[in-house]
Scaffold this motif. Structure first.
Motif, mmCIF file in Angstrom:
data_model
loop_
_atom_site.group_PDB
_atom_site.id
_atom_site.type_symbol
_atom_site.label_atom_id
_atom_site.label_comp_id
_atom_site.label_asym_id
_atom_site.label_seq_id
_atom_site.Cartn_x
_atom_site.Cartn_y
_atom_site.Cartn_z
ATOM 1 N N UNK A 168 0.839 -1.207 0.000
ATOM 2 C CA UNK A 168 0.000 0.000 0.000
ATOM 3 C C UNK A 168 0.869 1.251 0.000
ATOM 4 N N UNK A 169 0.357 2.306 -0.617
ATOM 5 C CA UNK A 169 0.994 3.624 -0.587
ATOM 6 C C UNK A 169 -0.111 4.673 -0.575
ATOM 7 N N UNK A 170 0.066 5.679 0.245
ATOM 8 C CA UNK A 170 -0.902 6.770 0.291
ATOM 9 C C UNK A 170 -0.577 7.778 -0.804
ATOM 10 N N UNK A 171 -1.617 8.214 -1.512
ATOM 11 C CA UNK A 171 -1.458 9.236 -2.549
ATOM 12 C C UNK A 171 -2.667 10.156 -2.487
ATOM 13 N N UNK A 172 -2.415 11.452 -2.366
ATOM 14 C CA UNK A 172 -3.499 12.428 -2.254
ATOM 15 C C UNK A 172 -4.442 12.049 -1.086
ATOM 16 N N UNK A 173 -3.835 11.543 -0.009
ATOM 17 C CA UNK A 173 -4.553 11.095 1.200
ATOM 18 C C UNK A 173 -5.451 9.889 0.944
ATOM 19 N N UNK A 228 5.708 13.819 -6.324
ATOM 20 C CA UNK A 228 5.813 14.719 -7.477
ATOM 21 C C UNK A 228 4.568 14.653 -8.351
ATOM 22 N N UNK A 229 3.949 13.480 -8.433
ATOM 23 C CA UNK A 229 2.758 13.337 -9.268
ATOM 24 C C UNK A 229 1.553 14.040 -8.643
ATOM 25 N N UNK A 230 1.574 14.263 -7.341
ATOM 26 C CA UNK A 230 0.506 15.051 -6.721
ATOM 27 C C UNK A 230 0.514 16.481 -7.264
ATOM 28 N N UNK A 231 1.689 16.934 -7.681
ATOM 29 C CA UNK A 231 1.781 18.275 -8.281
ATOM 30 C C UNK A 231 0.999 18.321 -9.602
ATOM 31 N N UNK A 232 1.056 17.230 -10.375
ATOM 32 C CA UNK A 232 0.272 17.145 -11.607
ATOM 33 C C UNK A 232 -1.219 17.260 -11.296
ATOM 34 N N UNK A 233 -1.656 16.581 -10.244
ATOM 35 C CA UNK A 233 -3.064 16.657 -9.834
ATOM 36 C C UNK A 233 -3.426 18.088 -9.467
ATOM 37 N N UNK A 234 -2.577 18.747 -8.704
ATOM 38 C CA UNK A 234 -2.838 20.139 -8.303
ATOM 39 C C UNK A 234 -2.992 21.055 -9.515
ATOM 40 N N UNK A 235 -2.086 20.888 -10.475
ATOM 41 C CA UNK A 235 -2.091 21.761 -11.651
ATOM 42 C C UNK A 235 -3.386 21.632 -12.433
ATOM 43 N N UNK A 275 -1.709 2.385 -10.866
ATOM 44 C CA UNK A 275 -2.528 2.112 -9.676
ATOM 45 C C UNK A 275 -3.874 2.820 -9.733
ATOM 46 N N UNK A 276 -4.023 3.748 -10.701
ATOM 47 C CA UNK A 276 -5.218 4.584 -10.750
ATOM 48 C C UNK A 276 -5.047 5.868 -9.972
ATOM 49 N N UNK A 277 -3.831 6.142 -9.501
ATOM 50 C CA UNK A 277 -3.585 7.244 -8.569
ATOM 51 C C UNK A 277 -4.124 8.592 -9.053
ATOM 52 N N UNK A 278 -3.768 8.987 -10.273
ATOM 53 C CA UNK A 278 -4.178 10.305 -10.765
ATOM 54 C C UNK A 278 -5.689 10.365 -10.941
ATOM 55 N N UNK A 279 -6.248 9.360 -11.595
ATOM 56 C CA UNK A 279 -7.694 9.327 -11.835
ATOM 57 C C UNK A 279 -8.468 9.345 -10.528
ATOM 58 N N UNK A 280 -8.015 8.572 -9.553
ATOM 59 C CA UNK A 280 -8.719 8.483 -8.276
ATOM 60 C C UNK A 280 -8.579 9.768 -7.470
ATOM 61 N N UNK A 281 -7.402 10.388 -7.534
ATOM 62 C CA UNK A 281 -7.218 11.665 -6.845
ATOM 63 C C UNK A 281 -8.153 12.728 -7.421
ATOM 64 N N UNK A 282 -8.251 12.774 -8.761
ATOM 65 C CA UNK A 282 -9.154 13.736 -9.393
ATOM 66 C C UNK A 282 -10.608 13.433 -9.035
ATOM 67 N N UNK A 293 7.764 21.315 -9.530
ATOM 68 C CA UNK A 293 7.352 20.447 -8.429
ATOM 69 C C UNK A 293 7.713 21.100 -7.098
ATOM 70 N N UNK A 294 7.556 20.375 -5.992
ATOM 71 C CA UNK A 294 7.792 20.944 -4.670
ATOM 72 C C UNK A 294 9.265 21.248 -4.419
#
Length: 281
Positions: free
Chosen positions: A79-84, A99-106, A125-132, A268-269
């Motif tokens: 498991x890994x936490x992404x965008x909480x 760093x990919x959370x920055x893409x979500x923010x943008x 993992x679906x990280x970006x789609x799920x964060x959005x 990025x950050x």
């Protein structure tokens, strides 16, 4: 290796053993130890003198020895936490990174319709789609990946989070999207050059090369996406891509050559070029 149970504090002190293989040694040990005692990390500092049970210590030794070999904590824990969001991970995909959370923010800052159609290419993992999806319940989001295992993993994460406004499907980039069009196309594509020495270091040794490397100095997939995305963007739609910290200028040139306007690179950050986006009109 310890032969008998240690206190929480004594186990935490062993982070120094990981200093040569991890730049987050203390965090690594905290995550492994919290898993073994089945508590949140805050518990470790509330009860530092508490001694582990023999079973807990044995489990910690097992997990700790795996980390000593370089195996990523995300793979050890699954498991890994992404965008909480808690996401299942496995060796079939990239491990989601900050760093990919920055893409979500943008892309969340873009002026898009409340019912925007969005596709995440190479969703992993679906990280970006799920964060959005967690931020935009009105968006119609599709996540695609060419890997069958990645599709299964992303779908499992979607179901676990209960996001019903996402569709996960298998597709080699736009291959199975037919004539579908979107307000936003987003992706964290492979962008590392095949000769990059970092491929032999750290967590990336345990991740699929197909999700990491690309031809043409790491720019081949970015070029392909930029060219093909034009057929799948609604008028005024946006393309946003993550890339390497030294690729900002090259990616802007690719976007401009393909006819995108309002092309800009965001940092990025750490202050490095990381996300380039442009609008196709």
């Amino acid at each position: 290796m310890s032969e008998s149970p240690l206190t929480i504090q004594q186990n935490l002190a062993r982070a120094s053993e990981l200093d040569q293989i991890s730049d987050s040694a203390r965090l690594d040990v905290e995550l492994l130890l919290a898993e073994c005692v089945e508590r949140e990390r805050t518990y470790l500092y509330t009860w530092p003198e508490k001694e582990l049970t023999p079973e807990q210590q044995a489990r910690f030794e097992s997990l700790f020895s795996r980390r000593l070999t370089g195996e990523p904590v995300a793979h050890i824990l699954g498991q890994r936490e992404f965008w909480s969001l808690p996401l299942q991970v496995n060796p079939s995909t990239l491990i989601p990174r900050p760093d990919t959370e920055r893409l979500v923010e943008v892309v969340l800052d873009l002026d898009l319709p409340n019912d925007a159609r969005v596709v995440d290419l190479g969703t992993g993992t679906g990280a970006i789609a799920l964060a959005l999806a967690s931020e935009k319940p009105g968006w119609n989001i599709t996540g695609v990946d060419q890997s069958v295992d990645a599709v299964k993993l992303a779908e499992a994460n979607r179901q676990a989070l209960g996001f019903n406004h996402i569709t996960i499907k298998q597709s080699d980039w736009f291959g199975e999207l037919a004539s579908e069009q979107f307000n936003l196309i987003v992706s964290n594509p492979p962008y590392i050059d095949q000769q990059d020495p970092h491929l032999a270091e750290g967590d990336v040794r345990f991740e699929p090369l197909s999700a990491l490397v690309a031809d043409a100095n790491g720019l081949a997939d970015i070029q392909h996406i930029a060219e093909q995305a034009k057929q799948h963007l609604l008028p005024g739609g946006w393309l946003a891509l993550e890339h390497g910290f030294e690729q900002g200028e090259d990616v802007r040139e690719i976007f401009s050559a393909c006819g995108y306007v309002d092309v800009v690179t965001e940092q990025d950050y750490g202050g490095n070029d990381r996300v380039t986006l442009g609008r196709y009109s």
